[in-house]
Design an enzyme around this catalytic site. Structure first.
Site, mmCIF file in Angstrom:
data_model
loop_
_atom_site.group_PDB
_atom_site.id
_atom_site.type_symbol
_atom_site.label_atom_id
_atom_site.label_comp_id
_atom_site.label_asym_id
_atom_site.label_seq_id
_atom_site.Cartn_x
_atom_site.Cartn_y
_atom_site.Cartn_z
ATOM 1 N N PHE A 88 5.656 -2.033 -8.480
ATOM 2 C CA PHE A 88 5.117 -2.058 -7.194
ATOM 3 C C PHE A 88 6.114 -2.210 -6.164
ATOM 4 O O PHE A 88 7.414 -2.436 -6.445
ATOM 5 C CB PHE A 88 3.978 -3.038 -7.027
ATOM 6 C CG PHE A 88 4.052 -4.525 -7.211
ATOM 7 C CD1 PHE A 88 5.498 -5.083 -6.990
ATOM 8 C CD2 PHE A 88 3.133 -5.335 -7.816
ATOM 9 C CE1 PHE A 88 5.483 -6.419 -7.022
ATOM 10 C CE2 PHE A 88 3.503 -6.540 -8.067
ATOM 11 C CZ PHE A 88 4.534 -7.212 -7.353
ATOM 12 N N GLU A 89 5.748 -1.873 -4.775
ATOM 13 C CA GLU A 89 6.459 -2.084 -3.735
ATOM 14 C C GLU A 89 7.750 -1.120 -3.953
ATOM 15 O O GLU A 89 9.024 -1.378 -3.536
ATOM 16 C CB GLU A 89 7.199 -3.286 -3.582
ATOM 17 C CG GLU A 89 6.333 -4.481 -2.951
ATOM 18 C CD GLU A 89 6.353 -4.779 -1.399
ATOM 19 O OE1 GLU A 89 5.684 -4.906 -0.668
ATOM 20 O OE2 GLU A 89 7.705 -4.541 -0.847
#
Ligand SMILES: Cc1cc2nc3c(=O)[nH]c(=O)nc-3n(C[C@H](O)[C@H](O)[C@H](O)COP(=O)(O)OP(=O)(O)OC[C@H]3O[C@@H](n4cnc5c(N)ncnc54)[C@H](O)[C@@H]3O)c2cc1C
Length: 379
Positions: free
Chosen positions: A362-363
């Site tokens: 993620f991110e």
């Protein structure tokens, strides 16, 4: 110690206390049940962890990025899902903090800092994750409001938030320059949470689709000017990626601490076959964690010192991918060291290894972070 150092140590003390007393006892349970921890939300809100980067004039804590990282790290030693709660709240809030619309800040930031509203960040779509500039959600201007249509996916806190920072294409003839941010309140007709993801890791965090079906959003809920959404997102992610790195460092440290405890119980200091192979592994893990920690806090310091000409984007990307790769390696090695114990649901190492995998994704995936670093090197 100067006053900034004192303030940071104050945050650390608070985070350690909350992590040990509130988070640690719940970590295994929220993972096993895939439960959103409202009790932890409550404790975090009371301690100011959910309004960290909001300026004082709007009721926030006005903490710096280094303090933000310290809190993310200390909590992640026990529970990465709970650490994400702190990070996502800041990610959802930052576009408003960074924009130049005073009226928007006056209206929405106190809802987060004083009324304890949860806020999420809605960018990813089913067809566009890594290529974030290719989002398809449309915001069509109709006199005094926009009509927003689209579908977001994998949104942290999508099913539990009071406020939604949503990024959409307000000018489909452009790419990045056509993206605009909006703040939308829960209960707005046409806004709903869809499927809840049943994930392998970070299971104590709520991840859902967010559906926007003819959502009417007044123009005064636009975050900044039209077309500055991409810039707001990038500046937000520059601040949050060091914190994701700190979350990974905390997770890795938490796992290493379990391995050290195991080694002590088994008397590795007295030698033996297990110690022969295990002791160098402990040393390597400790070195890699320290290296990741140094990079994370270097990137945080760059954000805090606001020095011109420093490639903050490069360093925040480096911190995110290096620290989460270290967390993956360390948690895998800790499971290896603990043999069958590490494989069972009774031991936190098993959960930590699953959580580490998610942080690599993620991110912005770690492959994408490598692209960011290499592109900035050639710029
Ligand atoms: C638990 C969790 C929480 C999340 N929370 C949020 C949130 O709150 N808000 C939000 O907006 N999003 C959120 N996301 C989405 C997350 O940011 C995306 O999953 C991520 O950016 C990757 O996008 P994708 O899954 O569509 O993968 P894709 O972009 O489809 O990529 C698939 C694979 O291809 C690789 N790849 C793609 N393009 C390239 C390239 N150019 N070069 C090299 N490799 C490439 C990727 O690295 C990846 O391995 C969350 C995701 C997870 C798992």
């Amino acid at each position: 110690m100067d006053s900034i150092e004192q303030e940071r140590e104050g945050w650390r003390k608070k985070a350690v206390e909350v992590a040990r007393n509130v988070v640690a006892p719940r970590a295994a349970e929220i993972d096993a049940k895939g439960e959103f921890p409202w009790d932890i939300v409550d404790a975090f809100a009371r301690n100011g962890f959910l309004s960290l980067l909001i300026p004082k004039e709007y009721g926030g804590m006005d903490a710096d990025v280094t303090s933000f990282c310290i809190i993310a790290e200390e909590i992640a030693k026990y529970c990465a899902s709970s650490s994400l709660l702190v990070i996502v709240q800041a990610v959802g809030t930052m576009p408003i903090v960074l924009c130049e619309d005073k009226a928007l800040k006056d209206r929405f930031l106190p809802k987060i800092s004083k009324e304890k509203a949860l806020v999420c960040f809605c960018l990813t779509e089913p067809e566009t994750g890594s290529d974030a500039a290719a989002i398809r959600t449309k915001a069509l201007l109709k006199e005094d409001h926009y009509l927003i249509n689209g579908r977001k996916c994998f949104i942290t806190n999508g099913g539990v938030s009071d406020l939604y920072s949503v990024f959409a294409l307000s000018d489909p003839t452009k790419k990045m320059e056509g993206i605009t941010g909006f703040i939308i309140e829960k209960g707005t007709p046409g806004l709903s949470a869809g499927k809840v993801e049943d994930k392998m890791g970070i299971r104590g965090s709520n991840t859902t689709e967010v559906i926007l079906d003819d959502v009417k959003v007044p123009t005064n809920q636009r975050i900044g000017e039209e077309g500055v959404g991409w810039w707001l997102m990038m500046r937000t992610l520059n601040r949050s990626r060091p914190a994701i790195g700190a979350q990974a460092v905390g997770l890795a440290q938490g796992a290493l601490d379990h391995a050290i405890q195991y080694a002590r119980e088994k008397g590795w200091d007295r030698g033996g076959d297990e110690a022969l192979s295990g002791m160098p592994m402990l040393a390597d893990m400790a070195v890699e964690i320290e290296a990741a920690r140094a990079l994370v806090y270097k990137s945080a310091a760059m954000m805090d010192e606001k020095m011109k000409g420093i490639p903050v984007q490069r360093f925040s990307a480096m911190a995110k991918y290096f620290a989460s790769d270290v967390a993956m390696k360390v948690t895998t090695n800790v499971v290896q060291i603990l043999d069958w114990r590490g494989l069972t649901k009774h031991h936190p190492a098993e959960r930590m290894m699953r959580d580490a995998k998610v942080i690599q994704i993620f991110e912005g995936t770690n492959q994408i972070q490598r692209r960011v670093v290499s592109h900035t090197l050639l710029r």
